[in-house]
Enzyme design. Sequence first.
Site, PDB file in Angstrom:
ATOM      1  N   GLU A  62     105.303  59.655  40.677  1.00 44.31           N
ATOM      2  CA  GLU A  62     106.286  58.750  40.048  1.00 44.31           C
ATOM      3  C   GLU A  62     106.889  57.805  41.087  1.00 44.31           C
ATOM      4  O   GLU A  62     107.195  56.653  40.782  1.00 44.31           O
ATOM      5  CB  GLU A  62     107.374  59.578  39.338  1.00 44.31           C
ATOM      6  CG  GLU A  62     106.825  60.201  38.060  1.00 44.31           C
ATOM      7  CD  GLU A  62     107.478  61.501  37.658  1.00 44.31           C
ATOM      8  OE1 GLU A  62     108.560  61.838  38.175  1.00 44.31           O
ATOM      9  OE2 GLU A  62     106.878  62.209  36.818  1.00 44.31           O
ATOM     10  N   ASN A  81     111.081  70.736  40.296  1.00 44.21           N
ATOM     11  CA  ASN A  81     111.433  69.324  40.523  1.00 44.21           C
ATOM     12  C   ASN A  81     112.184  68.846  39.279  1.00 44.21           C
ATOM     13  O   ASN A  81     111.578  68.600  38.243  1.00 44.21           O
ATOM     14  CB  ASN A  81     110.146  68.517  40.744  1.00 44.21           C
ATOM     15  CG  ASN A  81     110.422  67.027  40.859  1.00 44.21           C
ATOM     16  OD1 ASN A  81     111.574  66.604  40.962  1.00 44.21           O
ATOM     17  ND2 ASN A  81     109.370  66.228  40.831  1.00 44.21           N
ATOM     18  N   LYS A  97     113.647  66.110  38.780  1.00 43.75           N
ATOM     19  CA  LYS A  97     113.571  64.654  38.556  1.00 43.75           C
ATOM     20  C   LYS A  97     114.982  64.126  38.254  1.00 43.75           C
ATOM     21  O   LYS A  97     115.947  64.620  38.831  1.00 43.75           O
ATOM     22  CB  LYS A  97     112.551  64.340  37.456  1.00 43.75           C
ATOM     23  CG  LYS A  97     111.191  65.013  37.752  1.00 43.75           C
ATOM     24  CD  LYS A  97     110.072  64.568  36.882  1.00 43.75           C
ATOM     25  CE  LYS A  97     108.793  65.295  37.284  1.00 43.75           C
ATOM     26  NZ  LYS A  97     107.628  64.897  36.537  1.00 43.75           N
ATOM     27  N   GLU A 109      98.866  67.235  41.975  1.00 35.85           N
ATOM     28  CA  GLU A 109      99.424  66.913  40.661  1.00 35.85           C
ATOM     29  C   GLU A 109      98.594  65.817  40.003  1.00 35.85           C
ATOM     30  O   GLU A 109      98.818  64.618  40.254  1.00 35.85           O
ATOM     31  CB  GLU A 109     100.872  66.434  40.793  1.00 35.85           C
ATOM     32  CG  GLU A 109     101.815  67.470  41.356  1.00 35.85           C
ATOM     33  CD  GLU A 109     103.249  67.243  40.899  1.00 35.85           C
ATOM     34  OE1 GLU A 109     103.844  68.182  40.374  1.00 35.85           O
ATOM     35  OE2 GLU A 109     103.763  66.117  41.044  1.00 35.85           O
ATOM     36  N   SER A 126     102.566  69.928  33.845  1.00 32.91           N
ATOM     37  CA  SER A 126     102.760  70.738  32.628  1.00 32.91           C
ATOM     38  C   SER A 126     102.615  72.244  32.889  1.00 32.91           C
ATOM     39  O   SER A 126     102.141  72.982  32.023  1.00 32.91           O
ATOM     40  CB  SER A 126     101.818  70.273  31.511  1.00 32.91           C
ATOM     41  OG  SER A 126     102.068  68.914  31.208  1.00 32.91           O
ATOM     42  N   HIS A 143     105.563  61.743  45.588  1.00 30.27           N
ATOM     43  CA  HIS A 143     105.346  62.122  44.182  1.00 30.27           C
ATOM     44  C   HIS A 143     104.733  60.926  43.451  1.00 30.27           C
ATOM     45  O   HIS A 143     105.079  59.774  43.732  1.00 30.27           O
ATOM     46  CB  HIS A 143     106.683  62.528  43.542  1.00 30.27           C
ATOM     47  CG  HIS A 143     106.487  63.156  42.191  1.00 30.27           C
ATOM     48  ND1 HIS A 143     106.254  62.408  41.066  1.00 30.27           N
ATOM     49  CD2 HIS A 143     106.455  64.458  41.810  1.00 30.27           C
ATOM     50  CE1 HIS A 143     106.088  63.232  40.034  1.00 30.27           C
ATOM     51  NE2 HIS A 143     106.209  64.473  40.455  1.00 30.27           N
ATOM     52  N   GLY A 192     103.965  65.743  32.644  1.00 31.50           N
ATOM     53  CA  GLY A 192     104.848  65.421  31.519  1.00 31.50           C
ATOM     54  C   GLY A 192     104.103  65.142  30.227  1.00 31.50           C
ATOM     55  O   GLY A 192     104.675  64.616  29.274  1.00 31.50           O
TER      56      GLY A 192
HETATM   57  P1  13P Z   1     105.830  68.408  34.457  1.00 37.62           P
HETATM   58  O1  13P Z   1     105.838  69.876  34.808  1.00 37.62           O
HETATM   59  O2  13P Z   1     107.004  68.002  33.609  1.00 37.62           O
HETATM   60  O3  13P Z   1     104.512  67.989  33.885  1.00 37.62           O
HETATM   61  O4  13P Z   1     106.008  67.601  35.816  1.00 37.62           O
HETATM   62  C1  13P Z   1     105.201  67.927  36.901  1.00 37.62           C
HETATM   63  C2  13P Z   1     105.730  67.240  38.101  1.00 37.62           C
HETATM   64  O5  13P Z   1     105.640  66.035  38.218  1.00 37.62           O
HETATM   65  C3  13P Z   1     106.415  68.054  39.115  1.00 37.62           C
HETATM   66  O6  13P Z   1     106.647  67.335  40.266  1.00 37.62           O
END
Ligand code: 13P
Length: 260
Positions: free
Chosen positions: A105, A12, A14, A175, A221, A103, A181
């Site tokens: 976010e 992903n 982003k 997640e 992560s 997601h 992150g």
């Molecule tokens: P990270 O791997 O940067 O922690 O992000 C995970 C994520 O949100 C994947 O959709």
Amino acid sequence: MNSARRPLISGNWKMHHHHLEALHCVEKLAFRLSKEDYARVDVSVHPPFTDMRTVQTFILAEKNVGLLLGAQHCHAADKGAFTGEVSVSMLAKLDVRYVIAGHSERRQFFGETDAGVNEKTKAILKAAMTPIVCVGETLEEREADQAVARVSTQLAAGLAGLKADAVGSLVVAYEPIWAIGTGRTATADDAQAMCSAIRSMVTAEFGPEAGLRVRIQYGGSAKAANASELLSQSDVDGLLVGGASLDADEFAKIVQAARF
Ligand code: 13P
């Protein structure tokens, strides 16, 4: 992982990489991955919308590249006056195979609700693509021992009204928000415990066949250094990778960790 289910490693991206950087990234990734990797692992990349046509064209042109195109988001309606949105049929037309729904976010910054995730999940399935339905708890919920309850609520709402066969065909991504992150990964035991709980929820609601077939990813992560341990857990069928998927070398190592 369990040999009954094919591993799925998804990147992903982003809001990273413009279309030239995207091309560079998939070229490098294609160079690092081989036919043997694609034979054993499903690999999807989820670039920003502006990059998707470029990535699709690259995949189509390179016969031996088995990368699958994914999207990060969609609108459930087929078309209409929804400024700024992209419909599932537009994505399907671009050979998109996987679409992320809900997601954290999107839930946190764009007000996505459980009901909206359910609507999208249905639309993605109707357009013959595979939803990756995201669930996960906050740190406060985990510390208050509410993690399973939170995930269970999100899952029940997200999958409401679906047929067992459809649920068996989709992907759930666990997640934990506190691990996204932050560099803080759930331990392999924590990831396994929640992925196993998710499978039990699916089995209870949709039957043993759906429970056995549904693929469950861990995200938060994930990187080359922890991929093998996470993937060695019996209910972790793949990884949804954020930051580490932006680096083709790192992402290829994660894919190769899923090849056992
Ligand atoms: P990270 O791997 O940067 O922690 O992000 C995970 C994520 O949100 C994947 O959709």
